[in-house]
Write an enzyme that holds these catalytic residues in place. Sequence first.
Site, mmCIF file in Angstrom:
data_model
loop_
_atom_site.group_PDB
_atom_site.id
_atom_site.type_symbol
_atom_site.label_atom_id
_atom_site.label_comp_id
_atom_site.label_asym_id
_atom_site.label_seq_id
_atom_site.Cartn_x
_atom_site.Cartn_y
_atom_site.Cartn_z
ATOM 1 N N GLU A 53 51.446 7.453 -0.812
ATOM 2 C CA GLU A 53 50.237 8.138 -0.355
ATOM 3 C C GLU A 53 50.552 9.518 0.236
ATOM 4 O O GLU A 53 49.878 10.486 -0.063
ATOM 5 C CB GLU A 53 49.491 7.296 0.680
ATOM 6 C CG GLU A 53 48.795 6.076 0.123
ATOM 7 C CD GLU A 53 47.519 6.393 -0.644
ATOM 8 O OE1 GLU A 53 47.007 7.520 -0.559
ATOM 9 O OE2 GLU A 53 47.016 5.484 -1.327
ATOM 10 N N ASP A 71 41.374 12.620 2.329
ATOM 11 C CA ASP A 71 42.282 11.679 2.967
ATOM 12 C C ASP A 71 43.262 12.431 3.864
ATOM 13 O O ASP A 71 43.704 13.527 3.524
ATOM 14 C CB ASP A 71 43.061 10.894 1.906
ATOM 15 C CG ASP A 71 42.138 10.165 0.941
ATOM 16 O OD1 ASP A 71 41.110 9.640 1.395
ATOM 17 O OD2 ASP A 71 42.446 10.124 -0.263
#
Length: 142
Positions: A53, A71
């Site tokens: 991620e 994000d």
Amino acid sequence: MQKFTVFLFALAAVCIHCEAKYFATRCDLVRELRNQGFPEDKMRDWVCLVENESGRKTDKMGTINKNGSRDYGLFQINDKYWCNKGNTPGKDCNVTCADMLLDDITKASTCAKKVFKRHNFRAWYGWRNHCNGKTLPDISNC
């Protein structure tokens, strides 16, 4: 007024990058996740998630998603549901998105655990695409 708010948010994001942390080794990350109380039986999944991620960087800001959300941080916490883009804490984790970018990952860890409790690892595409059903990172030396 809106331009000023955008400017302040951008300035805050730049300042936060000054406080960011990069976990140079996998074991550095594992030690910090242990300090944050992540369970040992899921540690390899969490490491895989973080590596895919954010690349182990606390200051990682994702590109804008198709739905207009973004994000943030080590765990790539999404601002649609979990963190507030403004200056006051909010949304489901009751934090600002800027909190997700700090080198102190306490708030980000608490939020990530909340996301996990609600959705398991399926909430993260990095885990779905790179970790689920695949060989997980070796942390045996950590």
